[in-house]
Design a protein around this motif. Structure first.
Motif, PDB file in Angstrom:
ATOM      1  N   LYS B 890      -6.028 -11.332   0.824  1.00 20.95           N
ATOM      2  CA  LYS B 890      -4.939 -11.396   1.810  1.00 20.95           C
ATOM      3  C   LYS B 890      -3.694 -12.136   1.312  1.00 20.95           C
ATOM      4  CE  LYS B 890      -6.989  -9.207   5.246  1.00 20.95           C
ATOM      5  NZ  LYS B 890      -7.774  -8.274   4.406  1.00 20.95           N
ATOM      6  N   ALA B 891      -3.851 -12.910   0.240  1.00 23.92           N
ATOM      7  CA  ALA B 891      -2.699 -13.668  -0.274  1.00 23.92           C
ATOM      8  C   ALA B 891      -1.825 -12.813  -1.182  1.00 23.92           C
ATOM      9  CB  ALA B 891      -3.192 -14.895  -1.028  1.00 23.92           C
ATOM     10  N   GLU B 892      -2.307 -11.631  -1.553  1.00 28.19           N
ATOM     11  CA  GLU B 892      -1.564 -10.830  -2.529  1.00 28.19           C
ATOM     12  C   GLU B 892      -0.410 -10.053  -1.899  1.00 28.19           C
ATOM     13  OE1 GLU B 892      -2.653  -9.762  -6.080  1.00 28.19           O
ATOM     14  OE2 GLU B 892      -4.838  -9.910  -5.931  1.00 28.19           O
ATOM     15  N   LYS B 893       0.523  -9.674  -2.777  1.00 25.44           N
ATOM     16  CA  LYS B 893       1.770  -9.022  -2.338  1.00 25.44           C
ATOM     17  C   LYS B 893       1.645  -7.502  -2.384  1.00 25.44           C
ATOM     18  CE  LYS B 893       4.233 -12.311  -1.415  1.00 25.44           C
ATOM     19  NZ  LYS B 893       4.535 -12.284  -0.021  1.00 25.44           N
ATOM     20  N   LEU B 894       2.340  -6.855  -1.482  1.00 26.15           N
ATOM     21  CA  LEU B 894       2.523  -5.406  -1.568  1.00 26.15           C
ATOM     22  C   LEU B 894       4.023  -5.143  -1.764  1.00 26.15           C
ATOM     23  CD1 LEU B 894       0.210  -4.208   1.364  1.00 26.15           C
ATOM     24  CD2 LEU B 894      -0.338  -4.448  -1.062  1.00 26.15           C
ATOM     25  N   THR B 895       4.334  -4.094  -2.510  1.00 23.95           N
ATOM     26  CA  THR B 895       5.756  -3.825  -2.767  1.00 23.95           C
ATOM     27  C   THR B 895       6.074  -2.354  -2.506  1.00 23.95           C
ATOM     28  OG1 THR B 895       5.316  -3.416  -5.110  1.00 23.95           O
ATOM     29  CG2 THR B 895       5.967  -5.642  -4.511  1.00 23.95           C
ATOM     30  N   ALA B 896       7.240  -2.141  -1.918  1.00 18.74           N
ATOM     31  CA  ALA B 896       7.675  -0.765  -1.633  1.00 18.74           C
ATOM     32  C   ALA B 896       8.082  -0.074  -2.922  1.00 18.74           C
ATOM     33  CB  ALA B 896       8.842  -0.788  -0.648  1.00 18.74           C
ATOM     34  N   GLY B 897       7.752   1.188  -3.035  1.00 10.65           N
ATOM     35  CA  GLY B 897       8.080   1.943  -4.236  1.00 10.65           C
ATOM     36  C   GLY B 897       6.970   1.930  -5.269  1.00 10.65           C
ATOM     37  N   ALA B 898       5.956   1.086  -5.046  1.00 11.88           N
ATOM     38  CA  ALA B 898       4.836   1.015  -5.985  1.00 11.88           C
ATOM     39  C   ALA B 898       4.025   2.307  -5.896  1.00 11.88           C
ATOM     40  CB  ALA B 898       3.951  -0.178  -5.658  1.00 11.88           C
ATOM     41  N   HIS B 899       3.272   2.604  -6.952  1.00 11.86           N
ATOM     42  CA  HIS B 899       2.430   3.803  -6.952  1.00 11.86           C
ATOM     43  C   HIS B 899       0.948   3.412  -6.867  1.00 11.86           C
ATOM     44  CE1 HIS B 899       5.164   7.301  -7.629  1.00 11.86           C
ATOM     45  NE2 HIS B 899       5.988   6.282  -7.632  1.00 11.86           N
ATOM     46  N   LEU B 900       0.156   4.408  -6.500  1.00 11.14           N
ATOM     47  CA  LEU B 900      -1.254   4.152  -6.190  1.00 11.14           C
ATOM     48  C   LEU B 900      -2.160   4.872  -7.186  1.00 11.14           C
ATOM     49  CD1 LEU B 900      -0.684   4.865  -2.427  1.00 11.14           C
ATOM     50  CD2 LEU B 900      -0.995   2.600  -3.433  1.00 11.14           C
TER      51      LEU B 900
END
Lengths: 181, 979
Positions: B890-900
């Motif tokens: 839960k402490a980790e970041k998510l970023t817009a534009g990233a790929h999966l």
């Protein structure tokens, strides 16, 4: 219970006099956008004429002073300065939709020629003529009221930009007037 | 050297100016070039490539050499032609392209290396290693070769753009233009007469010819005065017509204040002139002769020598020689002798000519060499009587005149070769509704020009349905133009053609030899005809040399393409008014001032300015403010100005049918005073826009659109109504600007509204998705119970004039209740928590199926995009579908534009499983959230995928989940209690 205070679109921005031209805000009163339904243009025109004395208008024309009817697009006109009667048309309140600025004085046409591509020559764009056109980067309307009197209207939200553009153009013209040959 | 009492500005007041720091005196009415010559300054610049000393070549806008820089710092203005720059008190000009000084230029070493620097040298020499071209060679070459430099500082000067309209545009105010303007104006046409000079008259100002028995310049002044007195004439001096465009539109550059010290007025104005007819009277340009070392300061065109002498009273030399292949040689000699200037010799390439005055003449003559490093000292002449050296400090040359055909070629026309004048003339009809008159079409006598101007104008006014008043052609010189071909003179030394780009005869021959035989290829290979003068002096001579080298005639060789602008136009003039607030219209909401007062940073949404967040005292980051605002809406109540959303009033007997056709879901079944979410598809079946539409009556709806797509949707409705369904009786109009609309969101929203509404509302009267009129302080507004936050929420609207007032009162009430105003950041978090889409998700490449709304595309009726949305490939499970993502840690970041990617797979394109469209930190849930598209996503809830952001270097393991993170049953928005 709230008590609401009205503000005009150009509140705090106008009036201004720059050289020979003056800029002032126009309160057009009640403004209704009227778009007759299919086949109803004559009926609308007749009803308008009997109710307010001015009928529906031809493209690029503005008829009357107060009240007046101003063409504003394909099959659309603004009924200004009067409550709109019941009509076989789409009738939408536009009293607050427009920022309307009047520009008067010698050189008013030259100031507008800095902002609009349309032909403003008196022989072409006469009193009572109106046009939907560009004013700087904005779409809007220009109407001739007299020899050196015009009305410029844009979306209300662009009031500050309209004043900025008109003032800049008028200041440039005024500075030119001070130049020697 | 000034000649006492000579020149049109003989009575002009003294004017002080400086060149490279030295103070000189000129006089009112001078150009900078005239004043420099009056002070015996011949060396004014260094050439582009070889840094050869150069002087003034011409007296007009075609000048290739005498380019200077004016102004300093932000106002630094490079490449100003000294030949058109008018003198004013305090003018300070600097030479260009020389270091450390104009007289001792270190880069002149290039000239010694010239055998190695011929045309095409760069391409052959700097080929290896390949990577060196961009990083090493090109920067060095660019530094060594060049013209003036811009300051690199933002220019604070004002520039202007303007429009003008007329019946007849006359371009050029020489004898032909003046007569054309007069005839057209007398017939009653609206006339614009434009001339690039500060004074109208054209060559009449530079010659000693008389018109109607009077000095040509006086006659011109009289005509100008007559034109000025007419209401239907606009005279535009210092205005260069720069381009001819479609439908009678012309570009023009007016130099408004270049002739004065700094003023408040614009520097330049870029005009667009729309003319029913145009008459081109642009005159002709004299061409030099390519003889060895023909570029020394002191060598200039013969027409320029006469202009300096007759117009400004300046003798460009003490002992002048003249070299020509036409009668201009003698005209120049006569003028000089009459003014008391020594003429050391006239070298005429023709055999059958005689001197017209007291000067030596050398027939069958050629200049085969020149001497003088920083200025001409002597010339070597070969003639029928032998070879001799002549001491001279000024050589006037004339290789003939080229009609100024440029504008006639701006719409892809090509000029026609005329053997009588050895030059190109305009081709008829090259520009619709343009007539050419005078020297511009090869009529070179003064009388011929006057007559031609009259004839052109008579024909033009006739096509306008006007009657021309009879005009007698004023009497003037009508002698024939006699010329013999002379393109180049053999001899030792480079024979310069293009003085600005340092192109000489051998370069052209080399181009031909290396098979760059097309004139267009030759131009690119040698750079002949490029840069600020665009080869005005050199084009015809260069292609004559090319024709010779390739064994073709000149007409077959043809010309390069003439493109606008005719003369340089500053970018500042073309972009006039677009600095700062002028860049684009700013759309302000009625809450704009109150928002600024609260210190909210604005973000631009299209043209709208919307608040990002509202910082409170003690908050140091945007995230702190955003988190507080989100909490406010979730726990108490928040206010947000949502007036920017598009609002379209739709009325008519067929309004419902129309909406059913443009939306993929059904609106004809919507009850009055209820709101429904709608999804609109493009014709290709992909999602165009979404929003809510309220039914205010049987035949009356109000549609909302996203802020971004308001214009696009309006255009779409117009298209559908006019082109696809004209059978439907419906009208629509934008009411975006009429109404100020505010979201009131949060558990206490109803309580807050009841403090401002004239009549209280409750859960029964205003259930979820209800709408209708309300009264606020006696003003009729509208209330919609809709929610973009997932909370119990409303949007309340009033006529825009009351917007600012209502906003302040809503904010005050919200704050009193422990809530407050929120911005775009919080709005975004609230909607992501609820899985509501924006154009981040409906970005143009997704279908209703992809966002999980496939079943909204009603199959009970037709709608735009329905058929296309059912195409194979648009409904496959393998498509990328909208899902939510939560970080496993839960402490980790998510970023817009990233790929999966599948966990453990290489994060490369071939393994791509989808992408992230929106992210936020959810203060409600205590960790980051994301929306995105994942291959077969709808079936993969609960799986983990690796999110990789190569750009930001972020890698986070995520859990795939339903896109609605918060309150999936929507109980909060549907709240019905009356408490």
């Amino acid at each position: 219970m709230a008590r609401l205070i009205a503000n005009t679109p150009c509140a705090g921005l106008l009036p201004k006099t720059i050289g020979s031209v003056s800029l002032s805000e126009v309160d057009a009163g009640v403004v209704t956008l009227v778009a007759p339904f299919n086949g109803q243009q004559k009926a609308v025109s007749d009803a308008l004429k009997s109710a307010i004395g001015v009928g529906f208008v031809a493209p690029n024309r503005c008829v009357g002073t107060s009240p007046r009817v101003m063409w504003c697009g394909m099959g659309q006109a603004l009924v200004m300065g009067v409550d709109c009667p019941d009509l076989p048309a789409q009738c939408v309140d536009h009293s607050d939709a427009w920022a309307i600025v009047r520009i008067d004085g010698a050189g008013a046409d030259a100031v507008l020629a800095r902002l609009t591509p349309i032909d403003l020559r008196a022989s072409v764009f006469k009193k009572g003529h109106t046009a939907r056109t560009l004013i700087g980067h904005m779409t809007g309307g220009i109407t001739r009221l007299g020899a050196q009197s015009f009305e410029v209207m844009v979306m209300r939200s662009m009031a500050a930009t309209l004043v900025h553009e008109l003032v800049q153009a008028a200041e440039n013209m005024d500075a030119r007037a001070g130049l020697s040959a | 050297m000034r000649i006492a009492g000579k020149g049109l500005n003989a009575g002009g007041a003294p004017v002080s100016f400086s060149f490279d720091g030295t103070i000189y005196e000129g006089r009112e009415g001078d150009t900078l070039a005239a004043a420099l010559l009056a002070n015996d300054v011949r060396l004014v610049g260094r050439s582009f490539k070889y840094h050869r000393p150069r002087g003034i070549l011409t007296a007009g806008s075609e000048e290739p050499n005498a380019l200077v820089t004016l102004g300093t710092h932000a106002a630094q203005d490079p490449n100003i032609r000294a030949t058109t720059q008018e003198l004013y008190d305090g003018l300070a000009a600097r030479s260009q392209n020389a270091w450390p000084s104009l007289k001792r230029d270190a880069m002149a070493v290039n000239d010694l290396m010239s055998p190695f620097l011929s045309a095409g040298f760069y391409y052959k020499t700097f080929m290896w290693p390949k990577s060196f071209w961009e990083k090493v060679y090109e920067p060095i070459i660019r530094r060594a070769a060049g013209l003036g430099a811009i300051s690199g500082v933002t220019n604070e000067d004002t520039y202007e753009k303007a429009f003008a309209h007329c019946d007849v545009l006359v371009i050029g105010a020489g004898p032909a233009g003046l007569m054309a303007a007069l005839v057209a104006a007398q017939a009653g046409a609206d006339v614009i007469l434009a001339d690039e000079d500060s004074r109208m008259g054209g060559r009449l100002l530079a010659e000693t010819y008389s018109v109607d028995g009077r000095e040509g310049a006086d006659w011109a002044a009289d005509i100008v005065a007559r034109l000025m007195a007419m209401d239907n004439v606009r005279l535009m001096t210092r205005t260069t017509i720069t381009g001819a465009y479609d439908q009678g539109t012309f570009g023009a550059l007016e130099r408004v204040t270049h002739h004065t010290a700094a003023t408040q007025a614009p520097r330049e104005c870029f005009w667009r002139i729309v003319a029913k007819r145009s008459i081109l009277c642009a005159g002709a340009l004299e061409r030099p002769i390519a003889f060895p070392n023909n570029d020394r300061p002191g060598i200039m065109t013969a027409g320029a020598v006469r202009a300096y002498l007759n117009r400004w009273g300046v003798a460009p030399g003490k002992s002048v020689t003249i070299f020509a292949n036409n009668d201009d040689a003698h005209r120049t000699a006569v003028d000089l002798v009459e003014a008391g200037v020594k003429v050391a010799g006239v070298i005429d390439s023709r055999a059958d000519v005689q001197a017209l005055g007291d000067y030596p003449i050398f027939t069958n003559g050629k200049v085969v060499g020149t001497k003088g490093r920083l200025g001409l000292e002597s010339i070597t002449v070969q003639h029928s009587g032998g070879t001799r050296d002549i001491r001279t400090d000024c050589l006037a040359m004339s290789g003939g005149w080229n009609p100024t055909v440029h504008l006639t070629c701006h719409m892809n026309g090509r000029p026609t070769w005329n053997d009588d004048i050895l030059s190109f003339v305009p081709t008829d009809g090259a520009i619709p509704d343009m007539t050419v008159a005078g020297a511009a079409r090869g009529v070179f006598s003064t009388h011929g020009c006057l007559e031609d101007g009259i004839a052109a104008a008579r024909a033009v006014v006739d096509t306008l349905g006007l009657d021309a008043v009879a005009v007698d052609t004023p009497s003037a010189d009508d002698s024939a133009y006699r010329i013999e071909p002379l393109w180049q003179v053999e001899g030792k030394g480079r024979k310069w053609l293009d003085f600005q780009n340092d192109v000489h005869v051998k370069d052209i021959k080399l181009a031909a030899q290396e098979n760059f035989r097309s004139v267009e290829h030759m131009k690119r290979y040698t750079t002949q005809g490029m840069a600020t003068d665009q080869g005005k002096n050199s084009n015809v001579a260069a292609l004559a040399v090319l024709a010779d080298a390739t064994g073709r005639g000149i007409p077959e060789t043809g010309t390069t393409t003439f493109r606008p602008p005719y003369a340089p136009v500053s970018i500042a003039a073309m972009g006039a008014g677009a600095q700062g607030h002028g860049f684009a219209p700013e759309r302000h909401m009625t809450s704009h001032q109150a928002t600024l007062d609260r210190g909210a940073p604005m973000i631009e949404a299209g043209l709208w300015y919307r608040p990002s967040y509202f910082p409170k005292q003690g908050e140091t980051t945007w995230l702190e403010s955003c988190n507080r605002e989100v909490g406010m809406v979730r726990n108490t109540v928040g206010i947000c100005d949502v007036s920017t959303l598009g609002k379209i009033d739709i009325q008519g007997p067929d309004a419902a049918a129309f909406l059913d056709f443009v939306y993929c879901n059904t609106f004809s079944t919507l009850k009055e005073y209820r709101v429904r979410y709608g999804l609109m598809l493009r014709e290709d079946g992909h999602v165009m826009d979404d929003g809510t539409t309220a039914r205010l009556g049987a035949n009356h709806y109000v549609m909302t659109t996203t802020t971004a797509a308001a214009g696009q949707v309006m255009k779409h409705l117009d298209w559908v109504s006019q082109a696809l369904r004209p059978d439907l009786d419906v009208r629509f109009a934008s009411v975006t600007e009429q109404w100020a609309q505010f979201a009131v969101a949060g558990p206490k929203s109803r309580d807050l509204l009841n403090t401002v509404l004239d009549a209280d509302i409750d859960g029964e009267s205003w259930p979820f998705m209800a709408c209708g009129d309300v009264s606020i302080g006696g003003i009729v507004g509208r209330l919609f119970r809709i929610s973009f936050s997932g909370e119990h929420a409303y949007e309340v609207s009033v006529p825009a004039r009351f917007g600012a007032s209502l906003f302040r009162q809503l904010c005050a009430q919200a704050e009193a209740m422990g809530g407050g105003v929120y911005g775009m950041e919080a709005l975004n978090v609230l909607r992501i928590e609820k899985g509501f889409i924006t154009h981040s998700e409906i970005h143009g490449r997704v279908s209703a199926f992809d966002i999980g709304f496939g079943r909204m595309v009603s199959q009970k009726k037709d709608c735009i995009g329905n058929a296309a949305s059912q195409r194979p490939g648009l409904l496959e499970a393998e498509r990328e579908q909208l899902v939510g993502f939560k970080p496993v840690d839960k402490a980790e970041k998510l970023t817009a534009g990233a790929h999966l990617f599948v966990e453990g797979a290489d994060a490369v394109r071939l393994n791509d499983q989808g992408y992230v469209t929106s992210v936020c930190h959810s203060p409600t849930l205590g960790h980051d959230l994301a929306l995105g598209f994942l291959r077969d996503g709808a079936n993969r809830h609960g799986e983990t995928v690796m999110m990789v952001d190569h750009l930001r270097g972020v890698k986070t393991l995520c859990e795939v989940c339903h896109p609605v993170f918060f309150d999936p049953d929507n109980t909060r928005a549907k709240e019905t209690s009356n408490g």
